[in-house]
Design an enzyme around this catalytic site. Structure first.
Site, PDB file in Angstrom:
ATOM      1  N   PHE A  12      -5.927  -3.544  20.522  1.00 54.32           N
ATOM      2  CA  PHE A  12      -5.303  -4.659  19.812  1.00 54.32           C
ATOM      3  C   PHE A  12      -5.074  -5.851  20.736  1.00 54.32           C
ATOM      4  CE2 PHE A  12      -0.965  -6.395  18.581  1.00 54.32           C
ATOM      5  CZ  PHE A  12      -1.446  -7.273  17.622  1.00 54.32           C
ATOM      6  N   ASN A  78      -0.830   5.755  30.161  1.00 47.67           N
ATOM      7  CA  ASN A  78      -0.047   4.590  30.583  1.00 47.67           C
ATOM      8  C   ASN A  78       0.364   4.627  32.043  1.00 47.67           C
ATOM      9  OD1 ASN A  78      -0.180   3.659  27.943  1.00 47.67           O
ATOM     10  ND2 ASN A  78       1.754   4.595  27.362  1.00 47.67           N
ATOM     11  N   TYR A 127       7.097   6.739  25.397  1.00 53.38           N
ATOM     12  CA  TYR A 127       6.211   5.592  25.611  1.00 53.38           C
ATOM     13  C   TYR A 127       6.842   4.613  26.594  1.00 53.38           C
ATOM     14  CZ  TYR A 127       4.358   0.909  24.759  1.00 53.38           C
ATOM     15  OH  TYR A 127       3.857  -0.355  24.930  1.00 53.38           O
ATOM     16  N   LYS A 131       5.492   3.485  30.474  1.00 49.71           N
ATOM     17  CA  LYS A 131       5.239   2.109  30.899  1.00 49.71           C
ATOM     18  C   LYS A 131       6.139   1.731  32.079  1.00 49.71           C
ATOM     19  CE  LYS A 131       2.008   0.194  28.345  1.00 49.71           C
ATOM     20  NZ  LYS A 131       0.810  -0.411  28.963  1.00 49.71           N
TER      21      LYS A 131
END
Length: 309
Positions: A12, A78, A127, A131
């Site tokens: 994206f 990640n 998540y 990160k």
């Protein structure tokens, strides 16, 4: 000409960055293969050599990653990917300028005020933790001089091609399906959280801006600088779609975003360097809505009210 290697060009965020780099007269772009063609986590030294030496990049932009999945999956995509990249750069004695796509999720819960880059992160999801761990790894390498670059802490991007794992993407699909079905009600989870929704076009511009920096602070916030209620975003999208039915908030809340009720970017550092957002949230919603196909199969539901942090 600045030689750029882009990881995650099919995602994206990566797709518009790839287009912008191709159109920019001062960049030459090389795109890393899709994961189906080359899994960088299990790639051999020879594969990395071809990626990093033919040609040697001046800048590497890492737009690769995963926003959902198991703890192991988000850690691998990640955090471990960044560690693997750094290991091969060290092996080859290369020090390109790195532009890492981080996330505002790394901050976790914040006060109802703009959050600066100096805010100590308290990640509230797997998540966010993945990160955050990648950023901390990069900061250690930046501090030791083994690498150089910047992590862009990107807030909540909105734009064309957005998927249903985010609130804007989910809402757009729900309204399109409701219009196709003639449904009189669309259900969401609680929409009383506030987020800094930033136009995808601004994120793309920020990526190219960061690629040209060559030096600067190790972390930069990239957002709109405004906090918008999720409820207002959903209602704006309903008006844009022409949906006039009822919008309810009785579905279960998202496990990913329930712990974070407010996020707003402090953009003073980026502004001092010369970057600031110029595109509107309304324009981002229009880009998102008009990127939807006219018709599509019934989509698989994702957690109600989920917001990309």
């Amino acid at each position: 000409m600045t030689q750029v290697l882009l990881l995650g060009a099919g995602g994206f965020l990566g797709r518009p960055v790839a287009r912008a780099l191709q159109e920019a007269p001062d960049f030459t772009l090389k795109v890393a293969p899709r994961r189906s063609a080359l899994d960088l986590l299990s790639a051999h030294d020879a594969d990395w050599n071809r990626l990093l030496l033919d040609p040697v990049p001046d800048v590497i932009i890492n737009a690769a990653g995963r926003t959902s999945g198991t703890l192991q999956e988000v850690h691998e995509d990640n955090t471990l990917l960044v560690a693997t990249l750094l290991r091969h750069l060290k092996r080859l004695r290369l020090t390109p300028w790195l532009v890492q796509f981080g996330s505002a999720a790394e901050y976790g819960p914040t006060d109802r005020a703009p959050v600066p880059e100096s805010f100590a992160g308290h990640p509230a999801s797997s998540y966010a933790q993945s990160k955050f761990d990648a950023t901390q790894l990069l900061l250690r390498h930046f501090g030791s001089g083994e690498a150089r670059g910047v992590t862009l802490r990107i807030f909540n991007p909105v734009g064309a091609g957005q998927g249903p794992q985010t609130l804007p993407g989910q809402a757009a699909l729900k309204f399109r399906q409701a219009l196709l079905d003639g449904a009189e009600t669309v259900a969401f989870g609680p929409l009383d959280s506030a987020r800094d929704f930033v136009n995808l076009r601004d994120v793309t511009a920020a990526a190219l801006f960061a690629a040209r920096l060559e030096q600067g602070p190790p972390v930069l916030n990239i957002g709109s600088g405004q906090a918008t209620l999720a409820r207002d975003l959903v209602r704006d999208l309903a008006r844009l779609a022409g949906y006039r039915g009822e919008i309810t908030e009785q579905a279960p809340p998202s496990a990913r975003s329930a712990a974070v009720l407010w996020q707003q970017a402090d953009l003073r550092t980026a502004g001092a360097l010369g970057w600031s957002p110029v595109f509107t949230l309304g324009g981002a919603l229009e880009d998102l809505w008009h990127s939807l196909p006219p018709t599509f199969p019934t989509h698989k539901e994702t957690p109600h009210g989920s917001v990309h942090l």
